[in-house]
Design an enzyme around this catalytic site. Structure first.
Site, PDB file in Angstrom:
ATOM      1  N   ARG A  92       1.638   9.415  -9.820  1.00 50.16           N
ATOM      2  CA  ARG A  92       2.159   8.635 -11.085  1.00 50.16           C
ATOM      3  C   ARG A  92       0.998   7.710 -11.714  1.00 50.16           C
ATOM      4  O   ARG A  92       0.340   6.824 -10.738  1.00 50.16           O
ATOM      5  CB  ARG A  92       3.339   7.810 -10.742  1.00 50.16           C
ATOM      6  CG  ARG A  92       4.013   7.016 -11.902  1.00 50.16           C
ATOM      7  CD  ARG A  92       5.080   5.982 -11.653  1.00 50.16           C
ATOM      8  NE  ARG A  92       6.111   6.732 -10.861  1.00 50.16           N
ATOM      9  CZ  ARG A  92       6.903   6.280  -9.987  1.00 50.16           C
ATOM     10  NH1 ARG A  92       6.779   5.146  -9.693  1.00 50.16           N
ATOM     11  NH2 ARG A  92       7.935   6.985  -9.311  1.00 50.16           N
ATOM     12  N   HIS A 121       2.642   5.776  -5.353  1.00 50.31           N
ATOM     13  CA  HIS A 121       2.535   6.962  -6.348  1.00 50.31           C
ATOM     14  C   HIS A 121       1.309   6.854  -7.035  1.00 50.31           C
ATOM     15  O   HIS A 121       0.612   7.932  -7.307  1.00 50.31           O
ATOM     16  CB  HIS A 121       3.784   6.859  -7.066  1.00 50.31           C
ATOM     17  CG  HIS A 121       5.095   6.986  -6.656  1.00 50.31           C
ATOM     18  ND1 HIS A 121       5.234   8.409  -6.385  1.00 50.31           N
ATOM     19  CD2 HIS A 121       6.073   6.459  -6.613  1.00 50.31           C
ATOM     20  CE1 HIS A 121       6.621   8.588  -6.107  1.00 50.31           C
ATOM     21  NE2 HIS A 121       7.066   7.396  -6.158  1.00 50.31           N
ATOM     22  N   ASP A 128       8.556  11.545  -4.418  1.00 44.13           N
ATOM     23  CA  ASP A 128      10.107  11.241  -4.510  1.00 44.13           C
ATOM     24  C   ASP A 128      10.586  13.049  -4.337  1.00 44.13           C
ATOM     25  O   ASP A 128      10.397  13.767  -5.124  1.00 44.13           O
ATOM     26  CB  ASP A 128      10.384  10.860  -5.848  1.00 44.13           C
ATOM     27  CG  ASP A 128      10.072   9.362  -6.010  1.00 44.13           C
ATOM     28  OD1 ASP A 128       9.726   8.659  -4.941  1.00 44.13           O
ATOM     29  OD2 ASP A 128       9.883   8.920  -7.294  1.00 44.13           O
ATOM     30  N   GLU A 186      15.236   3.424  -0.878  1.00 41.88           N
ATOM     31  CA  GLU A 186      15.319   4.739  -1.537  1.00 41.88           C
ATOM     32  C   GLU A 186      15.234   5.879  -0.648  1.00 41.88           C
ATOM     33  O   GLU A 186      14.235   6.083  -0.060  1.00 41.88           O
ATOM     34  CB  GLU A 186      14.342   4.824  -2.682  1.00 41.88           C
ATOM     35  CG  GLU A 186      14.244   3.709  -3.683  1.00 41.88           C
ATOM     36  CD  GLU A 186      13.085   3.860  -4.645  1.00 41.88           C
ATOM     37  OE1 GLU A 186      13.076   3.267  -5.832  1.00 41.88           O
ATOM     38  OE2 GLU A 186      11.991   4.460  -4.492  1.00 41.88           O
ATOM     39  N   HIS A 189      12.280   8.472  -1.529  1.00 43.67           N
ATOM     40  CA  HIS A 189      10.940   8.144  -1.820  1.00 43.67           C
ATOM     41  C   HIS A 189      10.232   8.221  -0.303  1.00 43.67           C
ATOM     42  O   HIS A 189      10.572   7.202   0.523  1.00 43.67           O
ATOM     43  CB  HIS A 189      10.815   6.808  -2.339  1.00 43.67           C
ATOM     44  CG  HIS A 189       9.187   6.158  -2.356  1.00 43.67           C
ATOM     45  ND1 HIS A 189       8.594   5.957  -3.489  1.00 43.67           N
ATOM     46  CD2 HIS A 189       8.558   5.813  -1.456  1.00 43.67           C
ATOM     47  CE1 HIS A 189       7.336   5.735  -3.320  1.00 43.67           C
ATOM     48  NE2 HIS A 189       7.320   5.396  -1.858  1.00 43.67           N
TER      49      HIS A 189
END
Ligand SMILES: [Zn+2]
Length: 209
Positions: A92, A121, A128, A186, A189
């Site tokens: 990301r 990321h 994810d 999470e 993740h």
């Protein structure tokens, strides 16, 4: 824009942080180039994400090569159980992490990365993921939705359907066996061990091979 919001924007960092320990040369590879049977459901290229609008112009997923290869191994490991990996997000760009931080209320900030530190990321070492059923091709039900900011997202959450918890734990075991650690808030993740060697990047997908 209210004055307070404008001040916050001014105070937020504009440059990705530089980590002196990150000495590895980036080698981002497209996950589906290594194994086209890994499915993509890139939510940030659609309005189906917590912002309600697309933030990526392309539905693609990249990781640093060792992390991508480990993900492929986890995917192949799961095939013997009747499941495959579906990727919601991988590398990301840092400027997107900054956007998430600004869009998230303070009491939910543990679900997003602080742009002054950068995200794993951003280093191309976090992914994810969920599972899809190889027979039906459909995503499985997990204890929470992707990006759901509630305790149901915690990987040790004990409520909800037993089958959903079993599949969450199956995914976690396959990922851990290949060198990933789950994030404590999470279930979807995973950080690739060795992430610290890679720098925080802000390259758009269009700049990648
Ligand atoms: Zn993540």
């Amino acid at each position: 824009m209210p004055l307070f919001a404008a001040l916050l924007l001014l105070l937020a960092p504009w440059q990705p942080p530089v980590d002196p320990e990150a000495t590895a040369a980036p080698d981002l590879v497209e996950i589906t180039a290594l194994d086209p049977t890994i499915r993509l459901d890139i939510r940030y290229a659609t309005p189906r994400n917590f912002l309600g609008r697309p933030v990526y112009s392309e539905a693609r997923a990249f990781l640093q090569r060792p992390a991508a290869e480990a993900l492929v191994r986890a995917h192949r490991r799961l095939k013997t159980e009747g499941y495959g990996i579906v990727v919601f997000d991988a590398y990301r760009p840092w400027s997107v992490t900054r956007l998430f931080w600004e869009a998230t209320p303070d009491d939910k900030k543990h679900f997003v990365a602080d742009p002054s530190k950068g995200s794993r990321h951003n280093r191309g070492c976090a992914v994810d993921v969920s599972l899809y059923d190889l027979r039906t091709g459909r995503l499985v039900q997990m204890p929470s939705e992707y990006d759901e900011m509630t305790p149901r997202a915690y990987p040790d959450y004990r409520g909800g359907p037993r089958r959903a918890r079993r599949l969450r734990d199956l995914l976690r075991r396959a990922m851990e066996a290949e060198g990933f650690d789950v994030y404590e808030y999470e279930w979807w993740h995973f950080d690739y061990r060795g992430w610290r060697r890679y720098p925080v990047l802000d390259l758009p997908f269009s700049a990648l091979p």
